[in-house]
Design a protein around this motif. Structure first.
Motif, PDB file in Angstrom:
ATOM      1  N   TRP A  83       0.631  -0.006   8.508  1.00  0.00           N
ATOM      2  CA  TRP A  83       1.562   1.010   8.009  1.00  0.00           C
ATOM      3  C   TRP A  83       2.946   0.850   8.656  1.00  0.00           C
ATOM      4  O   TRP A  83       3.057   0.730   9.886  1.00  0.00           O
ATOM      5  N   HIS A  84       3.981   0.803   7.840  1.00  0.00           N
ATOM      6  CA  HIS A  84       5.371   0.652   8.290  1.00  0.00           C
ATOM      7  C   HIS A  84       5.564  -0.586   9.158  1.00  0.00           C
ATOM      8  O   HIS A  84       6.315  -0.558  10.144  1.00  0.00           O
ATOM      9  N   THR A  85       4.835  -1.663   8.772  1.00  0.00           N
ATOM     10  CA  THR A  85       5.066  -2.976   9.379  1.00  0.00           C
ATOM     11  C   THR A  85       5.391  -3.952   8.251  1.00  0.00           C
ATOM     12  O   THR A  85       5.198  -3.628   7.064  1.00  0.00           O
ATOM     13  N   LEU A 109      -0.950  10.363  -4.994  1.00  0.00           N
ATOM     14  CA  LEU A 109      -1.641   9.203  -4.416  1.00  0.00           C
ATOM     15  C   LEU A 109      -0.731   8.559  -3.388  1.00  0.00           C
ATOM     16  O   LEU A 109       0.448   8.309  -3.664  1.00  0.00           O
ATOM     17  N   ASP A 110      -1.257   8.278  -2.202  1.00  0.00           N
ATOM     18  CA  ASP A 110      -0.462   7.580  -1.184  1.00  0.00           C
ATOM     19  C   ASP A 110      -1.374   6.661  -0.382  1.00  0.00           C
ATOM     20  O   ASP A 110      -2.397   7.107   0.141  1.00  0.00           O
ATOM     21  N   MET A 111      -1.011   5.405  -0.340  1.00  0.00           N
ATOM     22  CA  MET A 111      -1.742   4.391   0.449  1.00  0.00           C
ATOM     23  C   MET A 111      -3.212   4.315   0.024  1.00  0.00           C
ATOM     24  O   MET A 111      -4.109   4.355   0.859  1.00  0.00           O
ATOM     25  N   ASN A 126       0.820  -1.209   0.000  1.00  0.00           N
ATOM     26  CA  ASN A 126       0.000   0.000   0.000  1.00  0.00           C
ATOM     27  C   ASN A 126       0.850   1.253   0.000  1.00  0.00           C
ATOM     28  O   ASN A 126       0.568   2.202  -0.729  1.00  0.00           O
ATOM     29  N   ASP A 127       1.865   1.237   0.864  1.00  0.00           N
ATOM     30  CA  ASP A 127       2.702   2.415   1.038  1.00  0.00           C
ATOM     31  C   ASP A 127       3.716   2.493  -0.096  1.00  0.00           C
ATOM     32  O   ASP A 127       4.879   2.128   0.045  1.00  0.00           O
ATOM     33  N   GLY A 128       3.216   2.923  -1.227  1.00  0.00           N
ATOM     34  CA  GLY A 128       4.045   3.043  -2.417  1.00  0.00           C
ATOM     35  C   GLY A 128       3.402   2.375  -3.608  1.00  0.00           C
ATOM     36  O   GLY A 128       2.858   3.042  -4.500  1.00  0.00           O
ATOM     37  N   ALA A 175      12.818   7.545  -2.986  1.00  0.00           N
ATOM     38  CA  ALA A 175      13.354   7.982  -1.686  1.00  0.00           C
ATOM     39  C   ALA A 175      12.400   8.893  -0.905  1.00  0.00           C
ATOM     40  O   ALA A 175      12.803   9.880  -0.307  1.00  0.00           O
ATOM     41  N   GLU A 176      11.125   8.517  -0.929  1.00  0.00           N
ATOM     42  CA  GLU A 176      10.138   9.246  -0.119  1.00  0.00           C
ATOM     43  C   GLU A 176      10.190   8.777   1.325  1.00  0.00           C
ATOM     44  O   GLU A 176       9.986   9.557   2.252  1.00  0.00           O
ATOM     45  N   ASP A 177      10.412   7.439   1.483  1.00  0.00           N
ATOM     46  CA  ASP A 177      10.115   6.797   2.777  1.00  0.00           C
ATOM     47  C   ASP A 177      11.365   6.474   3.590  1.00  0.00           C
ATOM     48  O   ASP A 177      11.366   5.541   4.379  1.00  0.00           O
ATOM     49  N   TYR A 178      12.418   7.278   3.412  1.00  0.00           N
ATOM     50  CA  TYR A 178      13.694   7.037   4.101  1.00  0.00           C
ATOM     51  C   TYR A 178      13.828   7.942   5.328  1.00  0.00           C
ATOM     52  O   TYR A 178      14.912   8.246   5.783  1.00  0.00           O
ATOM     53  N   ILE A 228       0.094  16.096   6.599  1.00  0.00           N
ATOM     54  CA  ILE A 228       1.065  15.023   6.377  1.00  0.00           C
ATOM     55  C   ILE A 228       2.230  15.563   5.540  1.00  0.00           C
ATOM     56  O   ILE A 228       2.016  16.095   4.446  1.00  0.00           O
ATOM     57  N   THR A 229       3.436  15.418   6.098  1.00  0.00           N
ATOM     58  CA  THR A 229       4.627  15.812   5.332  1.00  0.00           C
ATOM     59  C   THR A 229       4.878  14.743   4.282  1.00  0.00           C
ATOM     60  O   THR A 229       5.589  13.778   4.519  1.00  0.00           O
ATOM     61  N   ASP A 230       4.256  14.937   3.143  1.00  0.00           N
ATOM     62  CA  ASP A 230       4.339  13.952   2.066  1.00  0.00           C
ATOM     63  C   ASP A 230       4.856  14.665   0.814  1.00  0.00           C
ATOM     64  O   ASP A 230       5.059  15.887   0.829  1.00  0.00           O
TER      65      ASP A 230
HETATM   66  C1  AHN Z   1       5.592  11.503   8.050  1.00  0.00           C
HETATM   67  O1  AHN Z   1       5.174  10.634   8.795  1.00  0.00           O
HETATM   68  C2  AHN Z   1       6.371  12.672   8.523  1.00  0.00           C
HETATM   69  N1  AHN Z   1       5.375  11.435   6.757  1.00  0.00           N
HETATM   70  C3  AHN Z   1       4.686  10.324   6.235  1.00  0.00           C
HETATM   71  C4  AHN Z   1       4.812  10.323   4.784  1.00  0.00           C
HETATM   72  C5  AHN Z   1       4.736   8.948   4.306  1.00  0.00           C
HETATM   73  C6  AHN Z   1       5.432   7.906   4.777  1.00  0.00           C
HETATM   74  N2  AHN Z   1       3.986   8.518   3.332  1.00  0.00           N
HETATM   75  C7  AHN Z   1       4.190   7.263   3.203  1.00  0.00           C
HETATM   76  N3  AHN Z   1       5.060   6.853   4.080  1.00  0.00           N
END
Ligand code: AHN
Ligand code: ZN
Length: 335
Positions: free
Chosen positions: A305-307, A223-225, A149-151, A181-184, A271-273
């Protein structure tokens, strides 16, 4: 007798003409009808095709910057998009991550109708996060994620749209930009100085160095997730700050298409995206269509998310199609 017959026939003809006039909508009505239901047939988003583009990305394994998988997937994205446009460029860049690591990034841009002045920007990030730092099991915190999903979900929707733009070119120009390199951004465990600008490294680079000098677009959509089951797209903060008219337009089209359950008339957080940098640095009013939820997760994103559980089985083809169909209506309504 003959004359009587003729006048009878004439009367019948007149009646038929009058009757048919009565059943033809007045010109003004006809125009309204045309505005809300364009006579042009819109192309059809294929959810299975979109799903195959998710699988295609995941087949490389996690697309972590500087990995072999990342190089291979970038090549695949490039060749896949080349099937639908001759105007594909891979923008190589170097970016310094929060921990000093130099990342070899690749933004991938596919343009449609590159001569057109009126352009729309569509974007998503294609890299996946090196660390599952939100996983409930601490043993997984240093493992990379599939980022289904995340990407991958957003990228898949955009590749499917590329296929449709090729089959049926829209009236306006479109640029699909896949950011690397969005998710680093720093993991939860990081003790050093934090900076929000550690996220979205590819979009920061592109926003300062667009693929075309002086690049302008009417607006952009990130688009994100977007692939989670029953997504709830709340109106994200920076989108409302920088591009309220685009939020309004897209949510209104989604409502008319019957997707009010997904495109919620309510505000989410900031959201900082990637869209933040496109707004701030490239000056293109850009919104983020992103699944946000107030309950059921501590992050405000979806529970996986992030798992290490952000896998293929969490991606819903229906959700991809909802977003794809809204974008089709948005793009093909532009003149
Ligand atoms: C922050 O949590 C600062 N930004 C999330 C942006 C993001 C991460 N989109 C997907 N993964
Ligand atoms: Zn992420």
């Amino acid at each position: 007798m003959k004359e009587k017959n003729l006048s009878f026939i004439a009367l019948v003809c007149l009646a038929v003409v009058l009757w048919s006039c009565n059943n033809t909508p007045a010109p003004s009505e006809a125009n309204t009808e045309k505005d809300t239901h364009p006579s042009m047939e819109l192309p059809v988003f294929d959810p299975d095709s979109a799903m195959a583009y998710v699988t295609g990305q995941l087949s490389f394994g996690p697309r972590v910057p500087n990995s072999e998988a990342s190089v291979a997937c970038a090549k695949w994205l490039e060749t896949t998009l080349r099937r639908f446009s001759p105007d594909v460029v891979v923008q190589g860049f170097k970016a310094r991550a929060f921990d000093g690591t130099v990342l070899n990034g690749r933004n991938i841009v596919a343009s449609f109708n590159p001569e057109a002045k009126a352009r729309i920007l569509l974007c998503a990030h294609w890299d996946s996060r090196p660390w599952a730092d939100h996983d409930p099991d601490p043993d997984n915190h240093n493992k990379p994620i599939d980022g289904a999903n995340d990407g991958a979900s957003g990228v898949a929707v955009l590749i499917e749209l590329a296929r449709l733009f090729h089959a049926q070119p829209p009236a306006v120009g479109v640029d699909i930009v896949l950011f690397d390199a969005e998710d680093y951004g720093p993991p939860q465990s990081y003790q050093g100085r934090d900076s929000d600008d550690a996220w979205g490294l590819g979009s920061q680079y592109w926003s300062r160095n667009p693929h075309v000098v002086g690049y302008k677009a009417r607006y952009g959509i990130l688009l994100d997730m977007v692939g989670v089951e029953n997504p709830t797209f709340l109106k994200e903060g920076w989108s409302l700050y920088y591009a309220p008219h685009i939020v309004k337009k897209v949510w209104s089209i989604a409502r008319q298409a019957g997707f009010s359950a997904n495109f919620i008339d309510d505000e989410g957080g900031y959201i900082t995206d990637d869209h933040y940098y496109v707004n701030r640095d490239a000056n293109i009013p850009t919104i983020n269509i992103i699944h946000l939820q107030r309950e059921g997760s501590s992050s405000g994103f979806y529970p996986h998310w992030h798992t290490v559980h952000d896998n293929l089985d969490k991606v819903s083809r229906t959700s991809l199609a909802v977003v794809g169909n809204v974008l089709i209506q948005v793009i093909y309504s532009e003149k």
